[in-house]
Every structure is written in C-alpha cells, then in structure tokens.
Design a protein around this motif. Sequence first.
Motif, PDB file in Angstrom:
ATOM      1  N   ILE A 159       0.814  -1.213   0.000  1.00 33.63           N
ATOM      2  CA  ILE A 159       0.000   0.000   0.000  1.00 33.63           C
ATOM      3  C   ILE A 159       0.849   1.266   0.000  1.00 33.63           C
ATOM      4  N   LYS A 160       2.092   1.177   0.474  1.00 34.15           N
ATOM      5  CA  LYS A 160       2.960   2.357   0.485  1.00 34.15           C
ATOM      6  C   LYS A 160       3.313   2.811  -0.934  1.00 34.15           C
ATOM      7  N   THR A 161       3.262   1.878  -1.884  1.00 26.90           N
ATOM      8  CA  THR A 161       3.498   2.259  -3.276  1.00 26.90           C
ATOM      9  C   THR A 161       2.413   3.214  -3.750  1.00 26.90           C
ATOM     10  N   LEU A 162       1.158   2.896  -3.423  1.00 28.46           N
ATOM     11  CA  LEU A 162       0.050   3.789  -3.782  1.00 28.46           C
ATOM     12  C   LEU A 162       0.128   5.086  -3.014  1.00 28.46           C
ATOM     13  N   GLN A 163       0.594   5.013  -1.792  1.00 33.49           N
ATOM     14  CA  GLN A 163       0.724   6.238  -1.002  1.00 33.49           C
ATOM     15  C   GLN A 163       1.730   7.187  -1.639  1.00 33.49           C
ATOM     16  N   GLN A 164       2.844   6.634  -2.104  1.00 29.74           N
ATOM     17  CA  GLN A 164       3.851   7.472  -2.759  1.00 29.74           C
ATOM     18  C   GLN A 164       3.270   8.135  -3.996  1.00 29.74           C
ATOM     19  N   LEU A 165       2.465   7.396  -4.737  1.00 28.73           N
ATOM     20  CA  LEU A 165       1.813   7.969  -5.916  1.00 28.73           C
ATOM     21  C   LEU A 165       0.868   9.095  -5.511  1.00 28.73           C
ATOM     22  N   SER A 166       0.129   8.888  -4.425  1.00 29.53           N
ATOM     23  CA  SER A 166      -0.863   9.883  -3.993  1.00 29.53           C
ATOM     24  C   SER A 166      -0.220  11.176  -3.522  1.00 29.53           C
ATOM     25  N   LEU A 167       1.029  11.098  -3.059  1.00 33.86           N
ATOM     26  CA  LEU A 167       1.714  12.294  -2.588  1.00 33.86           C
ATOM     27  C   LEU A 167       2.235  13.160  -3.730  1.00 33.86           C
ATOM     28  N   SER A 168       2.303  12.600  -4.927  1.00 31.14           N
ATOM     29  CA  SER A 168       2.926  13.318  -6.046  1.00 31.14           C
ATOM     30  C   SER A 168       1.963  13.691  -7.167  1.00 31.14           C
ATOM     31  N   LEU A 169       0.837  12.964  -7.295  1.00 31.27           N
ATOM     32  CA  LEU A 169      -0.123  13.234  -8.355  1.00 31.27           C
ATOM     33  C   LEU A 169      -1.491  13.519  -7.767  1.00 31.27           C
ATOM     34  N   ASP A 170      -2.341  14.146  -8.558  1.00 32.51           N
ATOM     35  CA  ASP A 170      -3.686  14.512  -8.124  1.00 32.51           C
ATOM     36  C   ASP A 170      -4.587  13.276  -8.167  1.00 32.51           C
ATOM     37  N   MET A 171      -4.971  12.781  -6.998  1.00 35.64           N
ATOM     38  CA  MET A 171      -5.777  11.563  -6.937  1.00 35.64           C
ATOM     39  C   MET A 171      -7.210  11.781  -7.395  1.00 35.64           C
ATOM     40  N   ASP A 172      -7.659  13.018  -7.454  1.00 33.87           N
ATOM     41  CA  ASP A 172      -8.998  13.288  -7.984  1.00 33.87           C
ATOM     42  C   ASP A 172      -9.077  12.971  -9.473  1.00 33.87           C
ATOM     43  N   ARG A 173      -7.922  12.901 -10.120  1.00 33.39           N
ATOM     44  CA  ARG A 173      -7.887  12.608 -11.559  1.00 33.39           C
ATOM     45  C   ARG A 173      -7.627  11.124 -11.851  1.00 33.39           C
ATOM     46  N   LEU A 174      -7.451  10.330 -10.796  1.00 33.85           N
ATOM     47  CA  LEU A 174      -7.079   8.927 -10.966  1.00 33.85           C
ATOM     48  C   LEU A 174      -8.303   8.012 -10.951  1.00 33.85           C
ATOM     49  N   ILE A 175      -8.360   7.081 -11.903  1.00 33.09           N
ATOM     50  CA  ILE A 175      -9.313   5.966 -11.866  1.00 33.09           C
ATOM     51  C   ILE A 175      -8.471   4.694 -11.798  1.00 33.09           C
ATOM     52  N   LEU A 176      -8.627   3.954 -10.724  1.00 34.05           N
ATOM     53  CA  LEU A 176      -7.772   2.800 -10.452  1.00 34.05           C
ATOM     54  C   LEU A 176      -8.532   1.507 -10.727  1.00 34.05           C
ATOM     55  N   LEU A 177      -8.019   0.722 -11.659  1.00 34.35           N
ATOM     56  CA  LEU A 177      -8.612  -0.580 -11.982  1.00 34.35           C
ATOM     57  C   LEU A 177      -7.890  -1.655 -11.181  1.00 34.35           C
ATOM     58  N   LEU A 178      -8.549  -2.177 -10.154  1.00 33.31           N
ATOM     59  CA  LEU A 178      -7.951  -3.199  -9.301  1.00 33.31           C
ATOM     60  C   LEU A 178      -8.030  -4.569  -9.962  1.00 33.31           C
ATOM     61  N   ASP A 179      -7.199  -5.489  -9.472  1.00 30.31           N
ATOM     62  CA  ASP A 179      -7.127  -6.813 -10.104  1.00 30.31           C
ATOM     63  C   ASP A 179      -7.916  -7.886  -9.375  1.00 30.31           C
ATOM     64  N   GLY A 180      -8.555  -7.545  -8.257  1.00 31.95           N
ATOM     65  CA  GLY A 180      -9.349  -8.529  -7.538  1.00 31.95           C
ATOM     66  C   GLY A 180      -8.536  -9.547  -6.768  1.00 31.95           C
ATOM     67  N   SER A 181      -7.247  -9.320  -6.623  1.00 29.47           N
ATOM     68  CA  SER A 181      -6.409 -10.239  -5.860  1.00 29.47           C
ATOM     69  C   SER A 181      -6.762 -10.126  -4.372  1.00 29.47           C
ATOM     70  N   PRO A 182      -6.424 -11.156  -3.581  1.00 34.56           N
ATOM     71  CA  PRO A 182      -6.727 -11.069  -2.141  1.00 34.56           C
ATOM     72  C   PRO A 182      -6.126  -9.834  -1.484  1.00 34.56           C
ATOM     73  N   GLU A 183      -4.931  -9.421  -1.937  1.00 34.97           N
ATOM     74  CA  GLU A 183      -4.281  -8.259  -1.317  1.00 34.97           C
ATOM     75  C   GLU A 183      -5.037  -6.967  -1.620  1.00 34.97           C
ATOM     76  N   THR A 184      -5.387  -6.742  -2.897  1.00 34.08           N
ATOM     77  CA  THR A 184      -6.032  -5.475  -3.253  1.00 34.08           C
ATOM     78  C   THR A 184      -7.525  -5.490  -2.956  1.00 34.08           C
ATOM     79  N   SER A 185      -8.078  -6.670  -2.627  1.00 31.30           N
ATOM     80  CA  SER A 185      -9.476  -6.762  -2.232  1.00 31.30           C
ATOM     81  C   SER A 185      -9.641  -6.701  -0.723  1.00 31.30           C
ATOM     82  N   ASP A 186      -8.538  -6.712  -0.018  1.00 28.17           N
ATOM     83  CA  ASP A 186      -8.589  -6.699   1.436  1.00 28.17           C
ATOM     84  C   ASP A 186      -9.221  -5.405   1.937  1.00 28.17           C
ATOM     85  N   PRO A 187     -10.126  -5.495   2.904  1.00 28.25           N
ATOM     86  CA  PRO A 187     -10.783  -4.276   3.414  1.00 28.25           C
ATOM     87  C   PRO A 187      -9.810  -3.214   3.885  1.00 28.25           C
TER      88      PRO A 187
END
Length: 337
Positions: free
Chosen positions: A58-86
Amino acid sequence: MNVIIANKYRDALANLDIEVIKKLEGEFTVDEIIETFKNFFFQKMILDITALKDYKNIKTLQQLSLSLDMDRLILLLDGSPETSDPEYLSDLISMRIYNFTMNVEGVKWLYEHPNSYRDVAQYHQLDTTHETNYINSATPQSQVYPEIKQTTVICFKDITPGAGATTLTYIAKKQLARNYDVVAIEVDKHDFMYFDEDKMYSVSSNELGNTISKYNSAEVVLIDGNTSPVTEALANETIYLLEPSKIQLNKLLARDPKVLENNKNKKVVLNQCMLSNQDISDFEYETGLSVFATIPPLNDQSSDNEALDRFLVKLGFYKQTPLEQGGNKKGLMGLFK
C-alpha cells in the motif's frame, strides 16, 4: 485528454471510448510514473494496478498519492486477495483515492460519474483500528484508521433478456440467509414487492450507493442490477447471466452483434441451463466466452437448492456446505471463511 497506464487489462482498456493523449503499457515503478506525469497535464489517468510494480504494498500507492492529483485517478484493481482486502481499500480512501473499481464497466462509469468520499464511505474503516506507517509523515507515529465493515456486495445482471436475475437474487437471498445476514436490493424496478420477503428493497440508481451504506452491517448485499449503469462500480463482484437457448442467443446477437465480444472478460453464468458438460464446452468454443458456472432451473419455493449452494460455494460462501467440503478455503474478497 486522458492517459492510460495498462498491463494485464490492456486489451479491455483499449476498448474505452475516450480520448487518449498518452498510453503506457507494461510494468513501471511508482517513481517512473511520477516522473513521467508530474508536469504532464491530463484530464484523467486510468491506471491498471498491475502496471504498477509492487502494487500490493500500500505504500506504493501512497507514494503515488503524494505526487499526483488523486482526484484525476481511476484505479482498476485486479481482484487479488491483497487489493481486495478491506484494509487495503480503506487505505486507498484515506489517500483520497475514491475512484477504484474491479472491472472495465466500473472504469466507464467512474469516468463520467467520479466518486466523492460519500460514495465510498462504506468501505472506509470505522470500528476497530489498524496502523499504517506513512512515507514522509509529519510525525514518526503511525496514522490510525478504523476498521471496515466486512460487507460483500454481489450484483446479478442479465445479458439475455429475462435470464433470471430477479428470481435468482430472491432465491440466493433466501438460501444465504440460513448462514449469513443478507440484504437484497433491486434497482430501477419494483418486482421485489411480489415476493413478500423481508430485507428486500427497491431503489433507484441514484439511491443505490446510500442504500448500500445504510445496510453495511449486513454480511452480504445482493443486487438485482437490471439495466442500471451504476451497479458494477458499487459491487465487489458482478455476475452476468445468460440463458443459453438458441432463440435467446439469436435475438441477442441480432440486437447487438458485439455482445459476446463485450462480455468475454466477465463472470458469465449460464442460468436456467440444462446443457451437458460437452455442450458447455462447445458453447464456450463457439461464443468465445468463459463460463464461470451453470445453474439449472430452480424451485423458487425452496430455500434448499443444492445446485444453487454449489454456485454460492464457488463464489466463496463456504458456510453453504459442511466445513470438510470447503469451509477452510478462502472466499470472494477473502471475507468469508
């Protein structure tokens, strides 16, 4: 103009009907993406999460969020257990990443109808706490976020007209209710009133998000999606029902010659199906579809349909069978054990 960064889902994203000014394909580090787009003007960035190296951290996404405008991001998740975790989803929301989905239909919807916090609040952790160490945090202490309700939202939609989404939602709700706290919602219709069953509600597309939030104490929310365009973006999983009769298929293809191609990457279930295993193999070969499961005609007066239990177990609801038959496996979204 928009940018697309794609890897595993490049073919599906290639069919998006949007203007694209820049497109990257493959796997990239978060630093490479930031360096490429930090001074690049774009309207929306559609990011296939598998294109981001180390995306399960999740820190990888955090680094992205600190540098780019997240209001402009649409994230397509892969449904893996990790990215589906609450906890993972909740952390996305904490980073102001509100526009995430698990299918291309959701990308299309979010492109035209971006989420606000209110739309995803149901996935934000609210009860217990967990700790996340933030990069470049103002203090060395971990930020604390509340725990998400473990509600799984499953939507049924008909591909062929009258494929049985409404009745299947009703029967599945009754059957799951033996082991789970279940709510059923139909969208833009009022057929549920004829079933005379509790915890079944009829709402409009505009009310759906708030209704799911209202019943987020339930373990399972089943949606009869009808033709609503919003359901895929709000569901954890969408099941597309197809009645494999010759007349229904020919009518469908006459109305929309590309319908089979458009459903190739979806969870297709043959409902009211009496085909043999060989017939199903032939069907997959001829249509190019991958059949997730088949369901025979069901008795809607019964709450003990063995064939439906087999389908529900395949979705991950292992309480529908004795423990020795699969109760120790990991289910849909990793929520049901």
